[in-house]
Scaffold this motif. Structure first.
Motif, PDB file in Angstrom:
ATOM      1  N   GLY A  17      -3.768   7.632   1.697  1.00  0.00           N
ATOM      2  CA  GLY A  17      -2.572   7.032   2.269  1.00  0.00           C
ATOM      3  C   GLY A  17      -2.636   5.516   2.374  1.00  0.00           C
ATOM      4  N   LEU A  18      -3.805   4.920   2.114  1.00  0.00           N
ATOM      5  CA  LEU A  18      -3.969   3.475   2.296  1.00  0.00           C
ATOM      6  C   LEU A  18      -3.018   2.623   1.455  1.00  0.00           C
ATOM      7  N   PRO A  19      -2.787   2.939   0.167  1.00  0.00           N
ATOM      8  CA  PRO A  19      -1.889   2.074  -0.613  1.00  0.00           C
ATOM      9  C   PRO A  19      -0.487   1.972  -0.030  1.00  0.00           C
ATOM     10  N   PHE A  20      -0.063   2.948   0.742  1.00  0.00           N
ATOM     11  CA  PHE A  20       1.285   2.949   1.306  1.00  0.00           C
ATOM     12  C   PHE A  20       1.324   2.423   2.745  1.00  0.00           C
ATOM     13  N   ILE A  21       0.212   2.553   3.454  1.00  0.00           N
ATOM     14  CA  ILE A  21       0.197   2.199   4.869  1.00  0.00           C
ATOM     15  C   ILE A  21      -0.515   0.885   5.135  1.00  0.00           C
ATOM     16  N   LEU A  22      -1.627   0.633   4.451  1.00  0.00           N
ATOM     17  CA  LEU A  22      -2.424  -0.558   4.742  1.00  0.00           C
ATOM     18  C   LEU A  22      -1.662  -1.875   4.585  1.00  0.00           C
ATOM     19  N   PRO A  23      -0.874  -2.081   3.505  1.00  0.00           N
ATOM     20  CA  PRO A  23      -0.157  -3.367   3.405  1.00  0.00           C
ATOM     21  C   PRO A  23       0.779  -3.638   4.582  1.00  0.00           C
ATOM     22  N   LYS A  24       1.285  -2.588   5.219  1.00  0.00           N
ATOM     23  CA  LYS A  24       2.143  -2.780   6.386  1.00  0.00           C
ATOM     24  C   LYS A  24       1.345  -3.157   7.623  1.00  0.00           C
ATOM     25  N   LEU A  25       0.067  -2.770   7.656  1.00  0.00           N
ATOM     26  CA  LEU A  25      -0.777  -3.066   8.808  1.00  0.00           C
ATOM     27  C   LEU A  25      -1.569  -4.351   8.612  1.00  0.00           C
ATOM     28  N   ASP A  26      -2.103  -4.534   7.401  1.00  0.00           N
ATOM     29  CA  ASP A  26      -2.902  -5.708   7.044  1.00  0.00           C
ATOM     30  C   ASP A  26      -4.025  -5.939   8.052  1.00  0.00           C
ATOM     31  N   VAL A  27      -4.887  -4.932   8.197  1.00  0.00           N
ATOM     32  CA  VAL A  27      -6.022  -5.009   9.109  1.00  0.00           C
ATOM     33  C   VAL A  27      -7.297  -4.757   8.313  1.00  0.00           C
ATOM     34  N   PRO A  28      -8.460  -5.116   8.848  1.00  0.00           N
ATOM     35  CA  PRO A  28      -9.714  -4.854   8.134  1.00  0.00           C
ATOM     36  C   PRO A  28      -9.962  -3.357   7.937  1.00  0.00           C
ATOM     37  N   LEU A  67     -19.457   2.949  -1.747  1.00  0.00           N
ATOM     38  CA  LEU A  67     -18.681   3.773  -2.672  1.00  0.00           C
ATOM     39  C   LEU A  67     -17.258   3.971  -2.162  1.00  0.00           C
ATOM     40  N   THR A  68     -17.118   4.231  -0.878  1.00  0.00           N
ATOM     41  CA  THR A  68     -15.790   4.453  -0.311  1.00  0.00           C
ATOM     42  C   THR A  68     -14.896   3.241  -0.535  1.00  0.00           C
ATOM     43  N   LEU A  69     -15.408   2.054  -0.272  1.00  0.00           N
ATOM     44  CA  LEU A  69     -14.611   0.843  -0.458  1.00  0.00           C
ATOM     45  C   LEU A  69     -14.333   0.580  -1.932  1.00  0.00           C
ATOM     46  N   GLY A  70     -15.261   0.945  -2.805  1.00  0.00           N
ATOM     47  CA  GLY A  70     -15.003   0.805  -4.234  1.00  0.00           C
ATOM     48  C   GLY A  70     -13.823   1.658  -4.676  1.00  0.00           C
ATOM     49  N   LEU A  71     -13.763   2.885  -4.171  1.00  0.00           N
ATOM     50  CA  LEU A  71     -12.641   3.764  -4.494  1.00  0.00           C
ATOM     51  C   LEU A  71     -11.340   3.228  -3.897  1.00  0.00           C
ATOM     52  N   VAL A  72     -11.417   2.705  -2.674  1.00  0.00           N
ATOM     53  CA  VAL A  72     -10.228   2.128  -2.039  1.00  0.00           C
ATOM     54  C   VAL A  72      -9.719   0.943  -2.844  1.00  0.00           C
ATOM     55  N   CYS A 125      -0.902  -1.480  -5.540  1.00  0.00           N
ATOM     56  CA  CYS A 125      -0.319  -2.723  -4.996  1.00  0.00           C
ATOM     57  C   CYS A 125      -1.231  -3.896  -5.356  1.00  0.00           C
ATOM     58  N   PRO A 126      -1.211  -4.310  -6.625  1.00  0.00           N
ATOM     59  CA  PRO A 126      -2.169  -5.304  -7.119  1.00  0.00           C
ATOM     60  C   PRO A 126      -2.077  -6.672  -6.457  1.00  0.00           C
ATOM     61  N   ARG A 127      -0.940  -7.009  -5.875  1.00  0.00           N
ATOM     62  CA  ARG A 127      -0.794  -8.326  -5.248  1.00  0.00           C
ATOM     63  C   ARG A 127      -1.371  -8.378  -3.836  1.00  0.00           C
ATOM     64  N   TYR A 128      -1.608  -7.224  -3.258  1.00  0.00           N
ATOM     65  CA  TYR A 128      -2.132  -7.194  -1.892  1.00  0.00           C
ATOM     66  C   TYR A 128      -3.631  -7.460  -1.907  1.00  0.00           C
ATOM     67  N   ARG A 129      -4.093  -8.277  -0.998  1.00  0.00           N
ATOM     68  CA  ARG A 129      -5.511  -8.610  -0.894  1.00  0.00           C
ATOM     69  C   ARG A 129      -6.077  -8.013   0.395  1.00  0.00           C
ATOM     70  N   PRO A 130      -6.750  -6.880   0.293  1.00  0.00           N
ATOM     71  CA  PRO A 130      -7.248  -6.212   1.508  1.00  0.00           C
ATOM     72  C   PRO A 130      -8.486  -6.904   2.062  1.00  0.00           C
ATOM     73  N   LYS A 131      -8.748  -6.667   3.329  1.00  0.00           N
ATOM     74  CA  LYS A 131      -9.966  -7.141   3.990  1.00  0.00           C
ATOM     75  C   LYS A 131     -10.911  -5.941   4.078  1.00  0.00           C
ATOM     76  N   LEU A 132     -11.862  -5.866   3.148  1.00  0.00           N
ATOM     77  CA  LEU A 132     -12.766  -4.733   3.063  1.00  0.00           C
ATOM     78  C   LEU A 132     -14.148  -5.151   3.557  1.00  0.00           C
TER      79      LEU A 132
END
Length: 593
Positions: A105-116, A122-127, A135-142
């Motif tokens: 669900g992260l690709p749909f929910i995380l950009p709205k939250l924008d939290v670490p 491995l988990t973060l690599g998959l994320v 959402c290639p333009r979004y820059r997550p805080k991993l």
């Protein structure tokens, strides 16, 4: 991998008024709330959060696959509107592991939250792969975390616990809060001989039990299975037997793309029997490439061949590892079973191994695929009794061990259907957890923890959001209802042109889809044309008529005609173009059933 700018000492600082008195919104400062937004009474869609004062800590953010009646829906994610509205209070999202039901669900929910987002390597690599695609333009805080390490996130102190599951780098969490210690097992089993040598950390759970655990949240998926879950190595032994027995056939193995331990055993067995491996399915290729890059799968480059080289490789020197173990319509195995795969045509010289059990709801899809594979002439191994699949979840005796080690004051069953939750809390009572302190929650329920005791009190908004491609829609909304009506009753579209006086100015056009195809259709169409003319007769010569009322009048007359041909009405869409008007008037309202 991108690292968060937030330090390990915490992402966003608390806005709470302290541990005494009231917070700004009136929440008692000495009260911890745990709220599941998904994963209760269902397999998948796992998402929950802890709330203390003005701080929120989120655990997992997954999806689940659609049920058969969810026509055209790709998957389902939790309704996270509560978190979106309170995103400024969120300290971070902590991920237990990399399965879709926990990160999808992260690709749909995380950009709205924008939290670490915190997780293992491995988990973060998959994320990151998922986010780059969706959402290639979004820059997550991993932020990478490891088992045994402790991460501070506001008032929450989160310690990772190594657990064994069907994907490497899985974690449970020990979450220390001002109210008490919470243990979240994540998905786990007690495999004494795991493929990667990384066992569930018994000693960590035992130490936490000695420290004193306020609340245990434990995986309930396999609570109905007696005994212990078999080791993943038993599947490797089965592969060994099949490779030896079917040494003259091409071997096609279908499993979950994320089951990297299973893939590792396929690669090892193929190498011992001098076979090359072809990966089929985008997710299978993606998972294996990432796991090899990060060192979670050990396989030499010369073991693999491309799909283009499959036809030129002798059948007895080839293993195909593919997606499709759940009968997914466009997966590699299903395309092969239908004879629609570009490089692989199955026949009597093929052995197909389905190394998985159907997820609840997928039984018909899997059964249909198995029948098609037999129809191709292939030998198919799919029976659970042949030890071609083992679960990644703890069975009853393993759940007892965790309960005995942790000895919680309060217990809530997670990650399972409703009956699994009920069985699990019954087990907790048997192991000594007070009857009034074991809880079966539904999505949206609030479990309040105060003074060492728990109580279900109140709810927050929850539900499901349907994902159709890139479109989102409420589960309770009209999308599925409209699709069901179209599927059950069909559609009739009617187009006509009227002049400014509402007189019919051209022949009436009628198109029917999925409603009536028989000799009566011509008579029906004539009656429908007559009904439209009768509907418009009173309007002729009255240009002041409201154009938006015309489709409703037409629809009413058409229903009178259709009632003589069918007990149900199709969806009726009258399109009326009035000469001299810029756009046609469309009838958008639904017909009554």
């Amino acid at each position: 991998m991108r690292n968060s700018n937030a330090s390990r000492s915490g992402s966003r600082r608390s806005r709470s008024g302290g541990q005494h008195g009231q917070t700004k919104k009136g929440r008692p400062a000495g009260e911890l709330r745990w709220v599941p937004l998904g994963g209760m009474g269902e397999i998948g869609k796992n998402l929950s959060f802890f709330e203390y004062g003005e701080e929120i800590l989120v655990v997992d953010c997954g999806l689940k696959f659609p049920e058969e009646e969810m026509l055209g829906i790709d998957f389902v994610i939790p309704d996270a509107q509560y978190l979106v509205e309170n995103r400024h209070r969120i300290q971070g999202i902590f991920l237990t592991h990399g399965h879709e039901d926990h990160i999808g669900g992260l690709p749909f929910i995380l950009p709205k939250l924008d939290v670490p987002v915190y997780g293992t390597r491995l988990t973060l690599g998959l994320v990151e792969n998922k986010l780059n695609e969706a959402c290639p333009r979004y820059r997550p805080k991993l932020v990478e975390i490891r088992a045994g390490e402790t991460t501070q996130a506001g008032s929450f102190s989160v310690q990772g616990i190594s657990v064994c599951h069907s994907i490497p780098d899985s974690l449970g969490f020990a979450i220390r809060t001002p109210v008490g210690l919470v243990v979240h097992t994540g998905d786990f089993k007690l495999d004494a001989t795991p493929i990667d040598g990384r066992i569930t950390d018994y000693s960590a759970f035992a130490e936490l039990g000695k420290e004193g655990v306020l609340l245990l949240l434990s995986d309930s998926t396999n609570v109905e299975r007696e005994g212990f879950t078999a080791s993943e190595r038993t599947v490797g032994q089965t592969f060994e037997q099949l490779f030896r027995l079917y040494k003259d056939r091409r071997i096609v193995i279908s499993t979950f793309a994320s089951n990297l331990h299973r893939a590792q055993q396929v690669f090892q067995t193929a190498a011992r029997y001098n076979r090359k491996v072809a990966l089929v399915g985008r997710s299978m290729i993606s998972y294996v490439e990432l796991a090899r890059k990060l060192g979670y799968v050990d396989a030499p480059d010369d073991l693999f061949i491309s799909q283009q080289d499959i036809e030129s490789t002798p059948p007895n020197r080839l293993v195909v590892l593919t997606t499709g173990s759940q009968g997914e319509p466009f997966s590699g195995l299903v395309l092969m079973s239908k004879g629609e795969h570009r490089q692989i045509r199955l026949g009597s010289k093929d052995l197909v191994v389905i190394s998985a059990t159907p997820i609840p709801g997928n039984e018909k899809l899997v059964s249909r695929t198995v029948n098609l594979l037999f129809a191709c002439g292939a030998e198919v191994v799919y029976d659970r009794s042949q030890a071609i699949h083992v679960s990644g979840h703890a069975s009853k005796e393993e759940l007892k061990i965790i309960l005995s080690l942790v000895r919680p004051k309060c217990f809530a069953a997670v990650h399972g259907e409703y009956r699994h939750q009920v069985r699990h809390v019954q087990l907790a009572r048997e192991l000594g957890v007070p009857a009034k302190q074991v809880f079966v929650l539904t999505n949206g329920d609030v479990l309040k923890l105060v003074d060492g005791k728990g109580q279900i009190s109140g709810r927050v908004p929850s539900g499901s959001v349907l994902v159709d491609g890139v479109a989102l829609g409420e589960s309770e909304g009209s999308l599925l209802r409209e699709r069901r009506e179209l599927a059950e009753d069909g559609l009739i579209a009617l187009s006509l042109v009227v002049d400014e006086q509402f007189r019919i100015a051209s022949p009436i056009s009628i198109e029917s889809k999925g409603f009536l195809h028989c000799q009566d259709a011509k008579d029906l169409y004539r009656e429908m044309e007559g009904a439209v003319r009768k509907a418009l007769e009173p309007l002729a010569g009255h240009p002041e008529t409201d154009p938006d009322s015309v489709p409703t009048l037409i629809r009413k007359k058409l229903r009178d005609v259709l009632s003589r041909y069918s007990r149900t009405y199709p969806t009726l869409i009258p399109l009326v173009t009035r000469l001299g008007q810029p756009t046609p008037t469309k009838g958008r309202k639904r017909s009554a059933a």
